[in-house]
Structure formats: C-alpha cells, structure tokens
Design an enzyme around this catalytic site. Structure first.
Site, PDB file in Angstrom:
ATOM      1  N   TYR A 129      -1.988  -0.508  10.177  1.00  0.00           N
ATOM      2  CA  TYR A 129      -1.898  -1.129   8.796  1.00  0.00           C
ATOM      3  C   TYR A 129      -0.898  -0.446   7.926  1.00  0.00           C
ATOM      4  CZ  TYR A 129      -3.815  -1.224   4.069  1.00  0.00           C
ATOM      5  OH  TYR A 129      -3.905  -1.601   2.647  1.00  0.00           O
TER       6      TYR A 129
ATOM      7  N   SER B 245       0.839  -1.167  -0.086  1.00  0.00           N
ATOM      8  CA  SER B 245      -0.143  -0.165   0.085  1.00  0.00           C
ATOM      9  C   SER B 245       0.905   1.407   0.218  1.00  0.00           C
ATOM     10  CB  SER B 245      -0.769  -0.141   1.299  1.00  0.00           C
ATOM     11  OG  SER B 245      -1.676   1.074   1.522  1.00  0.00           O
TER      12      SER B 245
HETATM   13  N1  LIG Z   1      -8.805  -1.196  -0.942  1.00  0.00           N
HETATM   14  C1  LIG Z   1      -7.845  -0.367  -0.477  1.00  0.00           C
HETATM   15  O1  LIG Z   1      -7.983   0.930  -0.275  1.00  0.00           O
HETATM   16  C2  LIG Z   1      -6.500  -0.724  -0.703  1.00  0.00           C
HETATM   17  C3  LIG Z   1      -5.447   0.254  -0.764  1.00  0.00           C
HETATM   18  C4  LIG Z   1      -4.002  -0.065  -1.070  1.00  0.00           C
HETATM   19  C5  LIG Z   1      -3.866  -1.545  -0.850  1.00  0.00           C
HETATM   20  N2  LIG Z   1      -4.691  -2.467  -0.711  1.00  0.00           N
HETATM   21  C6  LIG Z   1      -4.501  -3.896  -0.545  1.00  0.00           C
HETATM   22  O2  LIG Z   1      -4.834  -4.739  -1.514  1.00  0.00           O
HETATM   23  C7  LIG Z   1      -5.242  -5.843  -1.012  1.00  0.00           C
HETATM   24  C8  LIG Z   1      -6.537  -6.383  -1.362  1.00  0.00           C
HETATM   25  O3  LIG Z   1      -7.428  -5.467  -0.665  1.00  0.00           O
HETATM   26  P1  LIG Z   1      -8.925  -5.325  -1.195  1.00  0.00           P
HETATM   27  O4  LIG Z   1      -9.269  -3.751  -1.362  1.00  0.00           O
HETATM   28  O5  LIG Z   1      -9.206  -6.245  -2.407  1.00  0.00           O
HETATM   29  O6  LIG Z   1      -9.598  -5.716   0.095  1.00  0.00           O
HETATM   30  P2  LIG Z   1     -10.967  -6.716   0.267  1.00  0.00           P
HETATM   31  O7  LIG Z   1     -11.890  -6.386  -0.831  1.00  0.00           O
HETATM   32  O8  LIG Z   1     -11.467  -6.539   1.636  1.00  0.00           O
HETATM   33  O9  LIG Z   1     -10.624  -8.507   0.237  1.00  0.00           O
HETATM   34  C9  LIG Z   1      -9.703  -8.686   1.098  1.00  0.00           C
HETATM   35  C10 LIG Z   1      -9.623 -10.290   0.908  1.00  0.00           C
HETATM   36  O10 LIG Z   1      -8.660 -10.779   2.037  1.00  0.00           O
HETATM   37  C11 LIG Z   1      -9.460 -11.799   2.595  1.00  0.00           C
HETATM   38  N3  LIG Z   1      -8.814 -12.002   3.707  1.00  0.00           N
HETATM   39  C12 LIG Z   1      -8.748 -11.287   4.796  1.00  0.00           C
HETATM   40  N4  LIG Z   1      -8.568 -12.189   6.053  1.00  0.00           N
HETATM   41  C13 LIG Z   1      -8.258 -13.521   5.555  1.00  0.00           C
HETATM   42  C14 LIG Z   1      -7.915 -14.475   6.175  1.00  0.00           C
HETATM   43  N5  LIG Z   1      -7.663 -14.557   7.703  1.00  0.00           N
HETATM   44  N6  LIG Z   1      -7.618 -15.620   5.545  1.00  0.00           N
HETATM   45  C15 LIG Z   1      -8.170 -15.646   4.272  1.00  0.00           C
HETATM   46  N7  LIG Z   1      -8.247 -14.681   3.673  1.00  0.00           N
HETATM   47  C16 LIG Z   1      -8.483 -13.541   4.187  1.00  0.00           C
HETATM   48  C17 LIG Z   1     -10.770 -11.812   2.249  1.00  0.00           C
HETATM   49  O11 LIG Z   1     -11.306 -13.247   2.094  1.00  0.00           O
HETATM   50  P3  LIG Z   1     -12.722 -13.425   2.479  1.00  0.00           P
HETATM   51  O12 LIG Z   1     -13.419 -13.358   1.306  1.00  0.00           O
HETATM   52  O13 LIG Z   1     -12.505 -14.877   3.259  1.00  0.00           O
HETATM   53  O14 LIG Z   1     -13.284 -12.664   3.781  1.00  0.00           O
HETATM   54  C18 LIG Z   1     -11.145 -10.847   1.133  1.00  0.00           C
HETATM   55  O15 LIG Z   1     -11.170 -11.595   0.188  1.00  0.00           O
HETATM   56  C19 LIG Z   1      -5.005  -5.798   0.533  1.00  0.00           C
HETATM   57  O16 LIG Z   1      -3.604  -6.362   0.629  1.00  0.00           O
HETATM   58  C20 LIG Z   1      -4.865  -4.242   0.913  1.00  0.00           C
HETATM   59  O17 LIG Z   1      -4.128  -4.175   2.049  1.00  0.00           O
HETATM   60  C21 LIG Z   1      -6.094  -2.072  -0.573  1.00  0.00           C
END
Ligand SMILES: NC(=O)c1ccc[n+]([C@@H]2O[C@H](COP(=O)([O-])OP(=O)(O)OC[C@H]3O[C@@H](n4cnc5c(N)ncnc54)[C@H](OP(=O)(O)O)[C@@H]3O)[C@@H](O)[C@H]2O)c1
Length: 273
Positions: free
Chosen positions: A154, A141
C-alpha cells in the site's frame, strides 16, 4: 478549479470518502460521473444527489481492466460532452507482513492504486490538452510519504502515485492542466479491515471522519493545491521523514512491534491457532 458546471470523473464514488466527495462536488454545481463496480450503491448515491438538486451519472466498470478504463472515459465524455477533471480516488489496502502477501493480490493492489490512475490519466489527457485546461486529482495517503511496516505494498503504491503526480504537474505546468495530490491519514471507512481497526486502537492511530476528509479534498481542488497532507502531526512527520528518516525509524520501532502483534493475534483468533 471552478466547480460550477465542471465535468468530472470520480472513481471509487460509492466508497466511504468517494460518496462524500461526490455529494460535495455536485452540491457546488459540478456534473459528476460516478465510477464503481456495483450498480446498487451507485444508483442510490445518484438518487441522493438528484434529490439534493445535483447532477450525476454512473458507469459500472472494473478499473483493473483496460476495457473498463476505456469504457469509463468513452461513456463519461459522451454523457457530459467532455471531461474537465479526473479524480482518482478508488483504492484498496492490505495490512499484512510482506512475506505473507499473495502475489496475485499484490498485483491487484498496484493495478488498482497505481496503474489505474496512471492509465486513466493517459486516456483523458489528450482531451484536456486539446481544450487547454484540465485537472487531475490523485488521492494518496500519508502512507505514501512515510513507509509503514505491514503496509509495504500500500505504501509502495502511494509513494509511486505521489511521484507520478509531482512529475506530471511539472511536465504540464505550461499546458493549463493542474495535478493535485491529496494525502489523508487514516479514515473511518471500509477500506480498513477489522484487524486494521484493532491495530489503530492499539497504537492510538487517529482516524478521521470521511466527510471531513472529503471537505478538505474539495477545498484542495478548488484552490488548485499541489500536494496536501491531512492531519496533525502527520503532516509534520511527512517533512521530518523526508529530511531525517532515521528519526522516524526510531519513533516507529515500538509501534511496528504492536502492528505485528495485532496481525499475529487476529490471525490466531481467526484460525483458532
Ligand atoms: N480509509 C483510509 O484510511 C484512507 C486513508 C488514506 C487514504 N485513503 C485513500 O482514499 C481513497 C478512498 O478510500 P476509501 O477509504 O473511501 O475506501 P473505500 O470505502 O473502500 O472505497 C474504495 C472504492 O474504490 C472502489 N474500487 C476498488 N477497486 C476497484 C476496481 N477494481 N474498480 C473500480 N472501483 C474500485 C470501490 O468500488 P466498489 O464499490 O465497486 O467496490 C470503492 O467504492 C483510496 O485511494 C484510499 O487509498 C484512505
């Protein structure tokens, strides 16, 4: 890395960015094992990929447990006959004053965002070393290069993931294994709570579309990039923060006040306080 026929483990596959990455990787001919905790969205994603002519499987597992991580690697390598790439995309966030964070939630966040990617890497690495090639992709991030108030854990977890990626890349340089670290800025997914959306609006934080972010992640993978920072001017601020953090302290001061106020106001409206 060439994606056609690549055998890939993708964590967080049913999430906002993960589902878009999965569709793009399989559209390029990769075979992907989708990882998550809930069968329903994983099965729906697998069906969608199949309908588009792609190849995927899914494994339900909790990344926070040793058993979950071991099951992922054992099942994925059996399903695909090996592993060429690990995409550590799963993550959780927390928008809170540090003093208000619950200790168990803190532990869970670091286990999900840091320990899980590190432990999965250690499980797939022997296979990659044996075959003489592999690619580890860590999704970080912008908050992993610029420490943000109200996101101490975070930010902390992503700073550590970035350091791990850099050190491991240098260590494995001569082993045919590449390590990429890709850092999006804010993205419109359910990672962010309604309070984060309020805050983003209040401070005019730009939020990207998850599929556009996934497209850039896949390009970074194909081009074996080292560190990639997504978004302008965020990628410039990352450089300025590394060289002159005091400048960024000053620039963020007013924003920090708004971030704290949104937290307080949302908390008050939820508790009737
Ligand atoms: N969205 C943002 O603003 C943003 C910005 C910068 C970086 N990122 C990074 O991008 C990546 C993806 O984020 P996203 O925005 O796509 O988030 P998201 O829509 O919340 O998806 C996160 C996924 O992680 C899985 N997960 C969380 N805890 C878990 C666990 N204990 N075991 C297995 N699976 C788990 C969840 O699975 P379940 O479906 O099983 O719950 C979910 O599918 C992350 O690393 C995040 O830090 C996001």
């Amino acid at each position: 890395m060439e994606l056609k026929n690549a055998r890939i483990i993708l964590t967080g596959a049913a999430g906002g960015i993960g589902a878009c990455i999965a569709k793009r990787l399989t559209a390029k001919g990769a075979q992907v094992v989708l990882i998550g905790r809930r069968a329903e969205p994983l099965a729906a994603l697998q069906k969608e990929i199949f309908a588009a002519g792609g190849n995927s499987h899914y494994v339900i597992a909790d990344l926070v447990s040793n058993e979950g991580r071991e099951a992922i690697v054992a099942q994925a390598s059996e399903l695909m006959g090996g592993i060429d790439m690990l995409v550590n995309n799963a993550g959780i966030s927390s928008y809170s004053l540090f003093k208000d964070e619950d200790p168990q939630a803190i532990e869970r966040l670091y286990k999900t965002n840091l320990i899980a990617p590190v432990a999965l890497t250690s499980l797939v690495l022997p296979m990659m070393l044996d075959q003489g090639h592999g690619h580890i992709v860590n999704i970080g991030s912008i908050f992993g290069s610029i420490g943000f108030a109200c996101f101490a854990n975070y930010s902390g977890s992503k700073f550590a993931l970035r350091g791990f990626s850099e050190a491991l890349r240098r260590e494995l340089e001569e082993d045919g294994i590449h390590v990429s670290y890709v850092a999006p800025r804010a993205v419109r997914t359910s990672l962010n709570s309604p309070t984060v959306y309020h805050m983003a609006e209040a401070v005019k934080m730009k939020m990207d579309d998850p599929d556009k972010v996934a497209a850039q992640i896949v390009v970074a993978i194909e081009q074996n990039k080292n560190d990639v920072y997504l978004g302008w001017p965020e990628k410039l601020i990352v450089r300025i923060n590394a060289l002159m953090p005091r400048l960024v302290d000053a620039a963020l001061r007013a924003q920090n006040k708004v971030m704290r106020k949104v937290l307080k106001d949302d908390h008050a409206s939820l508790t009737g306080g």
